[in-house]
Design a protein around this motif. Structure first.
Motif, PDB file in Angstrom:
ATOM      1  N   GLU A  66     -13.967   1.342   4.860  1.00  0.00           N
ATOM      2  CA  GLU A  66     -14.387   0.749   3.596  1.00  0.00           C
ATOM      3  C   GLU A  66     -13.200   0.117   2.867  1.00  0.00           C
ATOM      4  OE1 GLU A  66     -16.633  -0.569   0.458  1.00  0.00           O
ATOM      5  OE2 GLU A  66     -17.248   0.134   2.451  1.00  0.00           O
ATOM      6  N   THR A  67     -12.049   0.781   2.897  1.00  0.00           N
ATOM      7  CA  THR A  67     -10.854   0.233   2.254  1.00  0.00           C
ATOM      8  C   THR A  67     -10.470  -1.094   2.890  1.00  0.00           C
ATOM      9  OG1 THR A  67     -10.065   2.487   1.849  1.00  0.00           O
ATOM     10  CG2 THR A  67      -8.472   0.721   1.588  1.00  0.00           C
ATOM     11  N   GLY A  68     -10.571  -1.185   4.203  1.00  0.00           N
ATOM     12  CA  GLY A  68     -10.239  -2.421   4.903  1.00  0.00           C
ATOM     13  C   GLY A  68     -11.168  -3.559   4.529  1.00  0.00           C
ATOM     14  N   ARG A  69     -12.463  -3.255   4.408  1.00  0.00           N
ATOM     15  CA  ARG A  69     -13.423  -4.301   4.022  1.00  0.00           C
ATOM     16  C   ARG A  69     -13.090  -4.870   2.645  1.00  0.00           C
ATOM     17  NH1 ARG A  69     -18.626  -0.840   6.195  1.00  0.00           N
ATOM     18  NH2 ARG A  69     -18.615  -1.630   8.354  1.00  0.00           N
ATOM     19  N   ARG A  76      -3.861   6.319   4.233  1.00  0.00           N
ATOM     20  CA  ARG A  76      -4.670   7.321   3.543  1.00  0.00           C
ATOM     21  C   ARG A  76      -4.045   7.763   2.235  1.00  0.00           C
ATOM     22  NH1 ARG A  76      -3.503  13.055   6.567  1.00  0.00           N
ATOM     23  NH2 ARG A  76      -1.374  12.614   7.253  1.00  0.00           N
ATOM     24  N   GLY A  77      -2.716   7.508   2.044  1.00  0.00           N
ATOM     25  CA  GLY A  77      -2.058   7.906   0.802  1.00  0.00           C
ATOM     26  C   GLY A  77      -1.842   9.396   0.715  1.00  0.00           C
ATOM     27  N   TYR A  78      -1.237   9.946   1.757  1.00  0.00           N
ATOM     28  CA  TYR A  78      -1.042  11.399   1.813  1.00  0.00           C
ATOM     29  C   TYR A  78      -0.260  11.890   0.594  1.00  0.00           C
ATOM     30  CZ  TYR A  78       0.242  15.997   3.547  1.00  0.00           C
ATOM     31  OH  TYR A  78       0.411  17.350   3.683  1.00  0.00           O
ATOM     32  N   GLY A  79      -0.762  12.960  -0.035  1.00  0.00           N
ATOM     33  CA  GLY A  79      -0.075  13.581  -1.161  1.00  0.00           C
ATOM     34  C   GLY A  79      -0.366  12.944  -2.504  1.00  0.00           C
ATOM     35  N   ARG A  80      -1.220  11.914  -2.561  1.00  0.00           N
ATOM     36  CA  ARG A  80      -1.507  11.301  -3.859  1.00  0.00           C
ATOM     37  C   ARG A  80      -2.451  12.176  -4.667  1.00  0.00           C
ATOM     38  NH1 ARG A  80      -5.821   6.684  -3.840  1.00  0.00           N
ATOM     39  NH2 ARG A  80      -7.396   7.434  -2.378  1.00  0.00           N
ATOM     40  N   ARG A  81      -2.515  11.948  -5.974  1.00  0.00           N
ATOM     41  CA  ARG A  81      -3.303  12.789  -6.873  1.00  0.00           C
ATOM     42  C   ARG A  81      -4.576  12.104  -7.341  1.00  0.00           C
ATOM     43  NH1 ARG A  81       1.918  14.832 -10.424  1.00  0.00           N
ATOM     44  NH2 ARG A  81       2.962  15.924  -8.690  1.00  0.00           N
ATOM     45  N   SER A  82      -5.004  11.107  -6.606  1.00  0.00           N
ATOM     46  CA  SER A  82      -6.209  10.372  -6.958  1.00  0.00           C
ATOM     47  C   SER A  82      -7.013  10.137  -5.688  1.00  0.00           C
ATOM     48  CB  SER A  82      -5.844   9.030  -7.608  1.00  0.00           C
ATOM     49  OG  SER A  82      -6.987   8.212  -7.741  1.00  0.00           O
ATOM     50  N   SER A  83      -8.339  10.086  -5.809  1.00  0.00           N
ATOM     51  CA  SER A  83      -9.203   9.819  -4.655  1.00  0.00           C
ATOM     52  C   SER A  83      -9.793   8.417  -4.698  1.00  0.00           C
ATOM     53  CB  SER A  83     -10.328  10.856  -4.601  1.00  0.00           C
ATOM     54  OG  SER A  83     -11.105  10.814  -5.795  1.00  0.00           O
ATOM     55  N   GLU A  84      -9.467   7.638  -5.720  1.00  0.00           N
ATOM     56  CA  GLU A  84     -10.014   6.291  -5.838  1.00  0.00           C
ATOM     57  C   GLU A  84      -9.356   5.346  -4.841  1.00  0.00           C
ATOM     58  OE1 GLU A  84      -9.684   4.872  -9.791  1.00  0.00           O
ATOM     59  OE2 GLU A  84     -10.886   6.494 -10.676  1.00  0.00           O
ATOM     60  N   LEU A  85     -10.158   4.347  -4.387  1.00  0.00           N
ATOM     61  CA  LEU A  85      -9.596   3.328  -3.519  1.00  0.00           C
ATOM     62  C   LEU A  85      -8.619   2.464  -4.314  1.00  0.00           C
ATOM     63  CD1 LEU A  85     -12.707   2.081  -1.497  1.00  0.00           C
ATOM     64  CD2 LEU A  85     -11.076   3.871  -0.924  1.00  0.00           C
ATOM     65  N   VAL A  86      -7.510   2.105  -3.675  1.00  0.00           N
ATOM     66  CA  VAL A  86      -6.501   1.262  -4.312  1.00  0.00           C
ATOM     67  C   VAL A  86      -6.287   0.045  -3.422  1.00  0.00           C
ATOM     68  CG1 VAL A  86      -4.103   1.088  -5.077  1.00  0.00           C
ATOM     69  CG2 VAL A  86      -5.373   3.230  -5.409  1.00  0.00           C
ATOM     70  N   ALA A 137      -1.061   7.476  -7.529  1.00  0.00           N
ATOM     71  CA  ALA A 137      -2.265   6.808  -7.036  1.00  0.00           C
ATOM     72  C   ALA A 137      -2.169   6.410  -5.579  1.00  0.00           C
ATOM     73  CB  ALA A 137      -2.552   5.560  -7.891  1.00  0.00           C
ATOM     74  N   THR A 138      -0.939   6.364  -5.019  1.00  0.00           N
ATOM     75  CA  THR A 138      -0.770   5.828  -3.663  1.00  0.00           C
ATOM     76  C   THR A 138      -0.189   6.822  -2.670  1.00  0.00           C
ATOM     77  OG1 THR A 138       1.474   5.017  -4.083  1.00  0.00           O
ATOM     78  CG2 THR A 138      -0.355   3.542  -4.644  1.00  0.00           C
ATOM     79  N   GLY A 139       0.599   7.800  -3.143  1.00  0.00           N
ATOM     80  CA  GLY A 139       1.383   8.619  -2.232  1.00  0.00           C
ATOM     81  C   GLY A 139       2.750   7.994  -1.999  1.00  0.00           C
ATOM     82  N   ASP A 140       3.700   8.809  -1.504  1.00  0.00           N
ATOM     83  CA  ASP A 140       5.087   8.356  -1.432  1.00  0.00           C
ATOM     84  C   ASP A 140       5.328   7.303  -0.352  1.00  0.00           C
ATOM     85  OD1 ASP A 140       4.758  10.103   0.698  1.00  0.00           O
ATOM     86  OD2 ASP A 140       6.110  11.621  -0.092  1.00  0.00           O
ATOM     87  N   GLU A 141       4.749   7.477   0.847  1.00  0.00           N
ATOM     88  CA  GLU A 141       5.020   6.518   1.918  1.00  0.00           C
ATOM     89  C   GLU A 141       4.448   5.145   1.598  1.00  0.00           C
ATOM     90  OE1 GLU A 141       3.540   8.453   5.397  1.00  0.00           O
ATOM     91  OE2 GLU A 141       5.340   9.690   5.658  1.00  0.00           O
TER      92      GLU A 141
END
Length: 684
Positions: free
Chosen positions: A477-480, A431-441, A453-457
């Motif tokens: 959706e990200t998995g697809r 899920r990208g906890y703590g990232r500053r973007s909501s776009e799929l990466v 864009a991704t979060g630290d982990e």
């Protein structure tokens, strides 16, 4: 107890060790002697159930170890109710209270039924515990921990002073007690001074509050003296004279320099003190008639001819003089004492074995206050509604979820990285906890993206370059999209046990052995995201931070999900990386001597314990909130106070622009028992 802690630290390097004391003096001694051994020293809680529960919730111990005569009914009961192991070590009941314990057997029997084991010093002590109501099957004679004493390190400043002074004879009067032992020793010293003009007496009162009083008595007696605390200015002392040891914790290291030792507390009805430390050095020991606190020890030494006992203070000077005049006799008595001390060793090893057994059988689970029960039920209802209403979908790739049931770090991220390294054509969904973007990466192996864009982990997975990565709140959706872009055949769902939208083939649940059941209730009364019964969905359990098998945890997990396989994993430090330069060092070979440590983890104790297992002792440890994005003002003061800083890979990532030389992050991996069987089970 220091030797017991040293053995426990070596045996259970991944666990925290905390020590409680009940007095100001005990706290001061523990802070000094246990520095680097104990993770914390605190005052023992009052024996009220609600206070004890609060302490247990804070520490979450696998085992509670109680020393000597401490019998606290509420502590004992609440520790066992919380699933902790409970062991009494070095058990003793003194002459003064033995009769009262026996008369109140009906009361003490209710407390003494709770410990898993009661290890006592002698057969006599075993009889007293049984008379007080302890179950026969739980009482075992293991010996006295004090026989396993390891001599302290002699203080360099005092040794330097002794070398400069050059006394012909050194007499130590140790742990003298009120009302008049100090006066008796001073009187004996004045008698000896004429016969031994180069005699030095090291006088060590037992109680710090008596230091000034003893000084005034030396002054009134016209005896030349010097306080230990004044040695920094390198003053001189003319012999014969007295060194007043007005410090704590330095006495044991000085016994090696003595010709004779008098152990105080034995000329008054106090009952004597431990004679083992001077005996370990082979020094002849003199005691008075009152040794009831160490009766068995004193009797064993007397029977072996390894002790000189005087009837009163009037005989003390004569006894010291005889030993100073007869070096051969003094050496024989000292050697017999050393042999007695060595023959009785082994109680510490027995205690470590029993504590280990109690830890393995424990399953700590301490819920919060009952007042939070309604809020926990609301959380539970909300979680159930969310899971029932969530639409679900399936991907073409095989999906393995790696998650947990409790809040806080359990080792999910290293587990995902471990699987990504070993499984082919793998992608990671997070899920990208703590990232500053909501776009799929979506990124192929080897590609990069900023932490914003991704979060630290997720950055940890990217830095390894072993798997494709998809970051997005909607992991279906990200998995697809990741399937289309990277052609992955297997997807690891990071932190996915409560992500109901995506159907999975395997649910792998990580269980922290130090806190396996998250307080036994949902948030906020406990730390569970769902009730424990949700573990029935699990296909595989991996128990982390367990040195040995934990049968009690396994038994509870099998009650909840009998079909799931259970495996054990442990963290393996690979080495230190200086982030700014890329230089690498072995885990125990840091290129610096002074360093601090910091981290921002859900469970910072896991990092502190890893450092302790490597024998590293930071001069300062600082924990920040999980996922902290560091500012310069948070790290610069730490780096200014120390030549280097130690941290984790996740924290190095979160340093951002403040990635300076001298900051080292620990590269880790994990080991899993029965690895081939584990991978086969995960792959189905």
């Amino acid at each position: 107890m220091a030797e017991l802690l040293r053995r426990l630290r070596a045996e259970f390097s991944a666990a925290g060790l905390y020590v409680s004391t009940s007095t100001l003096a005990g706290r001061a001694i523990a802070d000094q002697k246990l520095a680097g051994l104990a993770d914390g020293v605190f005052y023992a809680p009052l024996d009220y159930a609600w206070i004890v529960r609060r302490v247990l919730r804070r520490l979450r111990p696998c085992a509670v170890v109680v020393a000597e005569t401490e019998i606290w009914p509420n502590l004992f009961r609440e520790a066992k109710r919380a699933g902790c192991g409970l062991v009494i070590v070095n058990g003793r009941i003194s002459d003064r209270v033995a009769g009262r314990y026996e008369k109140l057997r009906w009361f003490f029997a209710q407390a003494l039924c709770w410990p898993d084991a009661i290890l006592v010093q002698s057969e006599a002590m075993a009889g007293r515990y049984l008379a007080a109501g302890a179950p026969f099957a739980k009482v075992r004679v293991a010996g006295n921990l004090k026989y396993d004493v390891e001599p302290g390190k002699p203080p360099g400043e005092v040794l330097e002073f002794l070398d400069r002074l050059g006394p012909a004879r050194v007499w130590i009067a140790a742990s003298t007690m009120p009302p008049d032992e100090d006066e008796t020793v001073i009187r004996a010293f004045r008698e000896l001074a004429a016969a031994f003009p180069a005699l030095l007496l090291i006088l060590a009162p037992r109680k710090p509050e008596r230091f000034d009083l003893v000084e005034s008595r030396l002054r009134e007696a016209g005896v030349r003296y010097l306080r230990r605390s004044a040695l920094g200015a390198k003053p001189e002392l003319k012999l014969p004279g007295v060194l007043l040891l007005d410090t704590i914790g330095e006495l044991s290291g000085l016994f090696a320099r003595a010709e004779v030792v008098f152990m105080g507390g034995s000329l008054v009805t106090w009952g004597g003190h431990n004679i083992l430390e001077p005996a370990v050095f082979g020094k002849p020991v003199i005691v008075g008639p009152y040794m009831q606190n160490f009766r068995e020890m004193a009797e064993a030494f007397q029977q072996a001819g390894a002790l000189v006992q005087v009837d009163s203070g009037q005989d003390l000077g004569r006894a010291v003089q005889e030993l100073l005049n007869d070096a051969g006799r003094a050496a024989r008595i000292g050697e017999l004492g050393r042999q007695c001390a060595q023959a009785q060793r082994g109680a510490t090893a027995a205690a470590v074995v029993e504590i280990g057994r109690a830890c393995r059988q424990s399953a700590p689970c301490v819920p919060g206050p009952i007042a939070l029960w309604p809020l926990a039920r609301l959380w539970e209802v909300g979680s159930a509604v969310k899971s029932a209403l969530a639409p679900t979908g399936r991907l073409t790739a095989r999906v393995i979820s790696v998650g947990n049931l409790s809040m806080g770090g359990t080792g999910k991220t290293p587990m995902v990285a471990y699987l990504a390294e070993r499984l082919p054509k793998t992608g990671i969904l997070t899920r990208g906890y703590g990232r500053r973007s909501s776009e799929l990466v979506m990124l192929r192996p080897g590609e990069s993206a900023p932490v914003e864009a991704t979060g630290d982990e997720a950055q940890i997975f990217l830095r390894s370059g072993r798997a494709a990565l998809g970051v997005g709140a909607d992991r279906l959706e990200t998995g697809r999209r990741l399937e289309q872009k990277a052609g992955v055949q297997l997807l690891l769902l990071d932190d996915g046990f409560q992500h109901w939208r995506l159907e999975r083939d395997i649910d792998l649940v990580v269980i922290d052995a130090l806190d396996p059941f998250g307080g036994g209730d949902t948030f906020p009364r406990g730390r569970l995201r769902e009730p424990l019964r949700a573990l029935a969905r699990a296909d595989v359990f991996v128990i982390t931070r367990a040195i040995e098998a934990r049968p009690s945890i396994e038994a509870r997990l099998r009650q909840l999900q009998p079909r799931a396989a259970i495996f054990y994993a442990r963290t393996v430090p690979l080495g230190w990386v200086e982030g700014a330069t890329g230089r690498r060092f072995l885990p125990r070979d840091l290129p610096c001597e002074r360093y601090a440590a910091f981290c921002a983890l859900a469970n910072p104790a896991s990092f502190w314990n890893t450092l302790a297992s490597l024998g590293l002792k930071p001069g300062e440890k600082t924990a920040f909130p999980d996922h902290t994005r560091y500012r310069a003002d948070q790290i610069a003061p730490l780096l200014a106070r120390h030549s280097a800083l130690l941290t984790t890979e996740k924290d190095w990532i979160n340093l951002g622009a403040f990635r300076r030389p001298g900051i080292y992050w620990l590269e880790i991996s994990i080991e899993i028992d029965r690895e081939a069987e584990f991978l086969k089970r995960v792959l189905g």
